[in-house]
Structures are given as structure tokens and as C-alpha cells.
Design an enzyme around this catalytic site. Sequence first.
Site, PDB file in Angstrom:
ATOM      1  N   GLU A  86      18.131   3.748  11.953  1.00 57.88           N
ATOM      2  CA  GLU A  86      17.783   5.003  11.256  1.00 57.88           C
ATOM      3  C   GLU A  86      18.140   6.259  12.048  1.00 57.88           C
ATOM      4  O   GLU A  86      17.651   7.343  11.782  1.00 57.88           O
ATOM      5  CB  GLU A  86      16.283   5.000  10.889  1.00 57.88           C
ATOM      6  CG  GLU A  86      16.017   4.618   9.442  1.00 57.88           C
ATOM      7  CD  GLU A  86      16.210   3.127   9.130  1.00 57.88           C
ATOM      8  OE1 GLU A  86      16.518   2.329  10.060  1.00 57.88           O
ATOM      9  OE2 GLU A  86      16.116   2.742   7.962  1.00 57.88           O
ATOM     10  N   GLN A 144       6.573  10.234  -3.787  1.00 58.68           N
ATOM     11  CA  GLN A 144       5.745  11.421  -4.014  1.00 58.68           C
ATOM     12  C   GLN A 144       4.447  11.449  -3.203  1.00 58.68           C
ATOM     13  O   GLN A 144       4.015  12.526  -2.780  1.00 58.68           O
ATOM     14  CB  GLN A 144       5.413  11.537  -5.513  1.00 58.68           C
ATOM     15  CG  GLN A 144       6.577  11.989  -6.348  1.00 58.68           C
ATOM     16  CD  GLN A 144       6.266  12.012  -7.833  1.00 58.68           C
ATOM     17  OE1 GLN A 144       6.945  11.368  -8.606  1.00 58.68           O
ATOM     18  NE2 GLN A 144       5.242  12.729  -8.241  1.00 58.68           N
ATOM     19  N   GLN A 167       3.739  10.964 -21.284  1.00 64.00           N
ATOM     20  CA  GLN A 167       5.038  11.518 -20.861  1.00 64.00           C
ATOM     21  C   GLN A 167       5.883  10.541 -20.038  1.00 64.00           C
ATOM     22  O   GLN A 167       7.076  10.774 -19.846  1.00 64.00           O
ATOM     23  CB  GLN A 167       4.813  12.769 -20.025  1.00 64.00           C
ATOM     24  CG  GLN A 167       4.239  13.932 -20.807  1.00 64.00           C
ATOM     25  CD  GLN A 167       4.008  15.108 -19.880  1.00 64.00           C
ATOM     26  OE1 GLN A 167       4.933  15.664 -19.312  1.00 64.00           O
ATOM     27  NE2 GLN A 167       2.766  15.489 -19.718  1.00 64.00           N
ATOM     28  N   TYR A 222      17.488   6.821  15.252  1.00 63.94           N
ATOM     29  CA  TYR A 222      16.558   7.157  16.327  1.00 63.94           C
ATOM     30  C   TYR A 222      17.211   6.898  17.699  1.00 63.94           C
ATOM     31  O   TYR A 222      18.380   6.512  17.792  1.00 63.94           O
ATOM     32  CB  TYR A 222      15.259   6.353  16.164  1.00 63.94           C
ATOM     33  CG  TYR A 222      14.395   6.866  15.023  1.00 63.94           C
ATOM     34  CD1 TYR A 222      13.860   8.154  15.049  1.00 63.94           C
ATOM     35  CD2 TYR A 222      14.103   6.061  13.923  1.00 63.94           C
ATOM     36  CE1 TYR A 222      13.066   8.628  14.005  1.00 63.94           C
ATOM     37  CE2 TYR A 222      13.308   6.536  12.876  1.00 63.94           C
ATOM     38  CZ  TYR A 222      12.792   7.813  12.924  1.00 63.94           C
ATOM     39  OH  TYR A 222      12.009   8.297  11.893  1.00 63.94           O
ATOM     40  N   HIS A 274      18.637   8.980   9.244  1.00 69.56           N
ATOM     41  CA  HIS A 274      17.860   9.934   8.452  1.00 69.56           C
ATOM     42  C   HIS A 274      18.700  11.142   8.041  1.00 69.56           C
ATOM     43  O   HIS A 274      18.415  11.782   7.039  1.00 69.56           O
ATOM     44  CB  HIS A 274      16.622  10.396   9.222  1.00 69.56           C
ATOM     45  CG  HIS A 274      15.545   9.354   9.254  1.00 69.56           C
ATOM     46  ND1 HIS A 274      15.245   8.560   8.171  1.00 69.56           N
ATOM     47  CD2 HIS A 274      14.700   8.962  10.229  1.00 69.56           C
ATOM     48  CE1 HIS A 274      14.255   7.735   8.483  1.00 69.56           C
ATOM     49  NE2 HIS A 274      13.919   7.953   9.736  1.00 69.56           N
ATOM     50  N   ARG A 289      15.028  -3.746  15.210  1.00 75.18           N
ATOM     51  CA  ARG A 289      15.512  -3.139  13.950  1.00 75.18           C
ATOM     52  C   ARG A 289      16.887  -2.557  14.219  1.00 75.18           C
ATOM     53  O   ARG A 289      17.042  -1.635  15.031  1.00 75.18           O
ATOM     54  CB  ARG A 289      14.518  -2.066  13.503  1.00 75.18           C
ATOM     55  CG  ARG A 289      14.830  -1.434  12.181  1.00 75.18           C
ATOM     56  CD  ARG A 289      13.942  -1.978  11.076  1.00 75.18           C
ATOM     57  NE  ARG A 289      14.251  -1.325   9.814  1.00 75.18           N
ATOM     58  CZ  ARG A 289      13.515  -0.346   9.303  1.00 75.18           C
ATOM     59  NH1 ARG A 289      12.426   0.054   9.921  1.00 75.18           N
ATOM     60  NH2 ARG A 289      13.852   0.194   8.161  1.00 75.18           N
TER      61      ARG A 289
END
Length: 675
Positions: free
Chosen positions: A165, A340, A412, A167, A253, A215
Site C-alpha cells: 500500500e 461511508q 430511495q 508504506y 494509497h 503483506r
Amino acid sequence: MTNYSHLFTPLELGHVTLKNRVLMGSMHTGLEETKDWARVAEFYAARARGGVALMVTGGMAPNREGGVFPGAAGLFTDDDIANHRIVTDAVHDAGGLIAMQVLHAGRYAYGPECVSASPIKSPISPFPPKELDEDGIEKQITDIVTACVRAREAGYDGAEIMGSEGYFLNQFLVRHTNKRTDRWGGSYENRMRLPVEVVRRARAAVGDDFILIYRLSMIDLIPEGSTFDEVIELAQAIEAAGATIINTGIGWHEARIPTIATSVPRAAFSWVTKKLMGHVGIPVITSNRINTPDVAEDVLATGCADMVSMARPFLADANFVAKAAAGDTHLIAPCIACNQACLDHTFSGKISTCLVNPRACHETELEIKPADTPKKIAVVGAGPAGLSAAITAAQRGHDVTLLDRDTRIGGQLNMARVIPGKEEFHGLVDWFSAMLKQTGVHLSLGVDVTDDKMDGFDDIIIATGVAPRDPGIPGQDGPNVVTYIDVLRGGATVGQRVAVIGAGGIGFDVAEFLTQTGGSPSENLPEWMVEWGIADPAKARGGLAPEGPRPEPAARQVTLLQRKAERPGKRLGKTTGWIHRATLKMKNVTMMGGVNYERIDARGLYISFGEARERPTLIEVDTIVLCAGQLPQRGLADRLQAAGRMVHVIGGADVAAELDAKRAIDQGTRLAAAL
Ligand code: FAD
Ligand code: NAP
Ligand code: SF4
């Protein structure tokens, strides 16, 4: 599919056996920073009880300079170790296993003390990193290894060393961020020295009976990223250095390609992990946009990986694995990948939770307990607010009737789910439907509720939603003007040249809907990869297609307008707004801020600019779509209250401003939890 035979095959790791192939991937929730360790413990223990084989914590800083932000949590003191013991004990009591992620952010650390291979500022941080000298590199290795040792002391079953990512460790791997000429830079052998050395020393320090996950970034999605030959070389060296498992990282990122948002196709990057299979002897985990047991099983059955990592799906439902094992897949609350309430919260400094499950990270505070006195409750409106209230109330033992004037549930959400890239909303509505049945809510559809239908109920919950705001533009009654509801629900005919009035969430969605040609790329992986310029990393360094993004031409010529003199889309989701803006840019949508709407006639929309109403301009269009916000629809609530009835008003019917499904579900759940 109900027989998830691959998913439920145990995985032998030598000193320990994982009971299934599901890893809960690392998520920064902000819980550790609250220092409420009982709360942190219950978050993880709930997921352990829910059957996941192994969990990874949010990233823990190995030292101050490597923390993602100032004050980021880590295991720095004996007290820290004792606090983390509370968590690991709770997980073990629940029958689970947990590894601690060690995250050194390098130049992504949000502070002036940040360090990296070379002093090159990242585009997503204001702080240029200090270039480390030999001693500085040694210190970082020691600190990362010490963090792994402390994790063991705190009772963790393993550590995940974050090497992807973009890092710290990733920053040494590629020339994009590593310009060094010493033994830590230059050739690939030199550039991969740091991650390999970290794993080698960590293994020596923690012993053999401790899980070490590395990772590894398998597709960087940035210029000058790794080739796939380099990925394989690194993976083999990491295995030789002593890692137990290799986990997949996708994209830095700072990459300008979406990797986990809802518009990313499901399991969109599992093919990348598959390319590593057979090149190493240790288990390989794949990740990103795997959110149902069927997708997970398919990924494993087709040989993409030995294990799957899901992170956000465990915010949506702590019992994901147990429900899949019991054949209750339809009852798993789906992660719709909206970001969200999880990532958007993290980036706003708030504790993560979940749009679909407000209890996530609030397990000790928001409890759904049996009601002391069961009541007869009416809920009017089967949008997300009413659905959540009805289901939660029924779970507590109340006798609940849910009514809606529509012939289907969802409110909705039925408009949201027709937007290209928002197909996950289908699953959310299906889940609500399954939960209504499971909890025994009496559903009454096609009923326009009037005051007299509310007799005989102890409590009335009004969740009647919103009505579109009338922007009052002269000429808006003409045949060339429609609302977003006409377009998304009514199938209104829309011409080739369109002006969209209002650049909020709905204006953006309508613009995406109207410019889309054919099917949604989110349901067609090859097409989506072409649209965003993603290539096979074995053929193109970092997985960036040399020809760049190649979107389909727009189906219509759209102009998106707002009155505010700011960049349209500025207030969209923190982690997803850029994707919506980029998507519309790729479709050549013209975006305008600071306009006044003067009038509409058959030729189109007349606007002017600024307070002085300067530069009168005609935008010649065939159709004008009104997306000018919404107002509460609370006539029924007002009438019942005037008649002296006790009503609870939730969702859009309560406050329409800045309403979204997150608030609607949260409000509905919390009200019903308290009735
Ligand atoms: P609603 O969903 O409006 O439901 C109200 C229900 O009440 C309706 O079913 C209606 O038929 C019923 N009703 C009204 N009056 C009566 C009556 N008298 N009798 C019987 N029934 C009645 N939110 C997000 O969080 N993320 C998104 O990505 C997102 N995308 C969206 C995209 C689009 C295109 C749209 C239109 C909305 C989107 N939203 C999104 C917003 C989200 O859908 C709303 O905030 C949410 O649905 C509001 O929930 P609610 O339950 O308050 O009301
Ligand atoms: P909104 O986000 O409040 O946007 C309303 C738009 O209408 C704004 O661009 C506003 O801009 C404009 N407007 C307001 N009053 C106006 C007037 N009198 N005349 C002309 N224009 C006017 O609302 P929305 O787009 O209707 O969305 C409703 C809710 O659904 C939002 O709160 C949003 O959170 C949610 N939603 C979320 C997503 C998501 O992806 N998360 C997607 C869709 C919807 P100006 O005032 O500058 O003109
Ligand atoms: Fe998934 Fe959205 Fe919940 Fe995050 S907030 S876990 S993305 S459903």
C-alpha cells in the site's frame, strides 16, 4: 451455492491449524486510540465468536516517526502490553486467533518527523520525509522487530508486517521513492534488502511458533512500480526469511485507480494473487472486494489463493463466517463497499462503524436486548430508516407492522441501485427483505398510509422520507424539464444534451447514469480494467497500462451545475469523491460552480455568474434534470402529532439536510433499540 467446501477446509500452518480459510484483514477503526480496552476487546471477540479463523488488528506503530498520525497507537510501554492482553485474552476465550499488524507509514506518516528511503514527498501528505542514514535504517528495523516481539508478549498469535500500500517497506522497493545509491538502493536486490531483513530478524526474535504474515504489494498501480518478476523474487525471499503467510496488497494509497470502492468489481484483483500461486511454498492470501461467501468460495475454488482476506465485511456482519457455515448466507448483512462509515470516518478522525451495521465498533454501547414490555408498533415507510427500525424492534420481541405506499421495500435505495457502480445496493435491499421475514415483521405494501390507519398501535414510527426540493426556476414546468425521480424511477426520455441542476450526491449519480453506455463496467472486469488503465503487472510495470485509462465514450453530453462557487463534488465522500469526479471527467462532463439559474425555455437553460449576475449564458440542451436537494416529507407525522398521537420521526422525514442511508439506518436502529 451453500456448500463452501474450500472456504471451510482447515489450513495447516505447522504449529497451529486455522479452522477455515477466512482472515479478517486489518482495519484502522480508531478503537485502540479510545483506550477503552473492554470496547476494543469486545469488537474482536464478537468477530472471533462469529467464526473467522484469524484476525489482524489495525496497524500499530513501531515507533513515533512511523505512526500514521501523531499519537497513533502502538506497543511502546508495559502498560500497552497489558492493555493488549485484555484484547487477546478475550479473543482466545472466544475461540479465535489474532495477529497484530505492525505498520510503519514511512512518508505516509502525517507528521514532520516522518522518514523514508529518499526525501521525496508523497502527493497525499504535506510532509517531506527525512532520508534515513545507515543508523536510522537499523533503528527502524529494530523498532519493527521489537513491535513483533511485544505483540507476542501481549498474547497475539502472530504479527502482520505491513509491506504494501505504499508504506515504509514498500517505499524502499521501487525507484519511484528510493533513489539511494548505498546497499539499500540501486539494484532490486538492494531495494528489497530492508523488507527481507525485517522478516529475517523478526522470525529470529519471535521464534518458530508464531505466525508471521507479510503483506506484499502485488500490483503497485503507480509509475515505476514493481514488475511481477520482482514481486515473485521478493515473495520467495520473504518466504526464505521466515514468513508463515503472504497476504496481498493492492495499489499504493496515492494510486489514482480505485481498489476497494463500491464501483470496483467484486474480487477484481484475485487474478493478480493467482499469478503468485506456485511460486512460493507458504500459503498466499488474496483480498479486495470479496464480500460474500460465494465470491470467496469461487476465488479459492479457482485457485487464486489459499485463503481470503475480508475486512469491511466483518464490520457489516461479525457473524459472516458462522452464518455461511450454517447455510444462512441470505442473512449476512452485506458490506456495500461504500466507505461511508468506515474509511471516511477514519480519514475524518472519527471512530469507524458501518453504514449497514451501526453496532460495529459500538458493541458495548448499542445493545439490542429483549424488550421489557413487548408493544404493537407501526412503522410507516420501508426505506432504510423504517426497515432498520422495524427489524431491530422485531428482534427485541415487539409486534411490528411495516407499511409503505410503494409495492416494494427499499425507498430511495431503489434509485441508488440503478446507478452504474452502485449495484451493491441490490444486495442490501435483498438482505433487508430476508431480515423482515426472519424477524417476523408484518409487511404491508401498496398502502398509502393516512392518519386513520394508525389506530390500535402503541408506538408509531414515521419514516416517510423526503420530497425533492422545488428550485423555482422560471420555465421549469416545460416538457424539457424532469426530476431525478422521473429519470431513475420513471424511465423519462432524456435527450442527447443534458443540464443537471444540483451537483450533490444525486446530481453526480444522475450524471454517471446518463453518460454510461451499455452495461456497468463494475459488472464487467475486463471493461473496468480498460476504463481505469489497469494492465497485467507481468507486462506493464506496476500494472499501469501504457496507453492509460480508456473509458467508453459518453452516451450523452452533460453539464453539471451548482450555485456554490466551489469545485463541484468537493463535499462528496472523503475517500470516494475523487472517484466520482474522475469518472465524470473521463466522460467529458462539464462541471460549473457559482452559477445563477435565470430561466428555462425550449432552447435550454439560461444562467449567469456570481452575485452581480454577470456573463448571461445559454446552455443549449434538450433536457434539464432537477437534482436540487430534498425536503422532509412529514405531513403524516405533523397530522398525527396535531391529533395528540405520540410519534417518533426518523430518517429523511426528520431532517433531510445531509441525509444519507448511514444516518437513516443509524437513527432507525438506535430508536428501536430504546423502545
Ligand atoms: P426513503 O428512502 O425516502 O424512504 C421513505 C419511504 O416512505 C418510501 O419507500 C416511501 O414510499 C414511503 N412513504 C412515504 N410516505 C408514505 C405514506 N404516506 N404511506 C406509506 N409509505 C410512505 N445514501 C447513501 O448513504 N449512500 C449512497 O450512495 C446513496 N446514493 C443515493 C443515490 C440516489 C440516486 C438516491 C436517490 C439516494 C441515494 N442515497 C444514498 C440516499 C439514501 O437513499 C437516502 O438517504 C435514504 O434512502 C433515506 O432513507 P429514509 O428511510 O429516510 O427515506
Ligand atoms: P445535496 O447533496 O444536498 O445536494 C443538493 C444540490 O442541490 C446541491 O448541489 C445544491 O447546490 C443544490 N441546491 C440546493 N438548493 C437548491 C435550489 N434552491 N435551487 C437549485 N439548486 C439547489 O442533496 P442530493 O444530491 O439531493 O442528495 C441527497 C442526499 O443523498 C445527500 O445528503 C447525500 O448524502 C445522499 N447521497 C449520497 C450519495 C453518496 O454517494 N454517498 C449519493 C447520492 C446521494 P447549490 O446550493 O450550490 O446550488
Ligand atoms: Fe462496508 Fe460501507 Fe459498512 Fe464500510 S460502511 S463496512 S464500506 S458497508
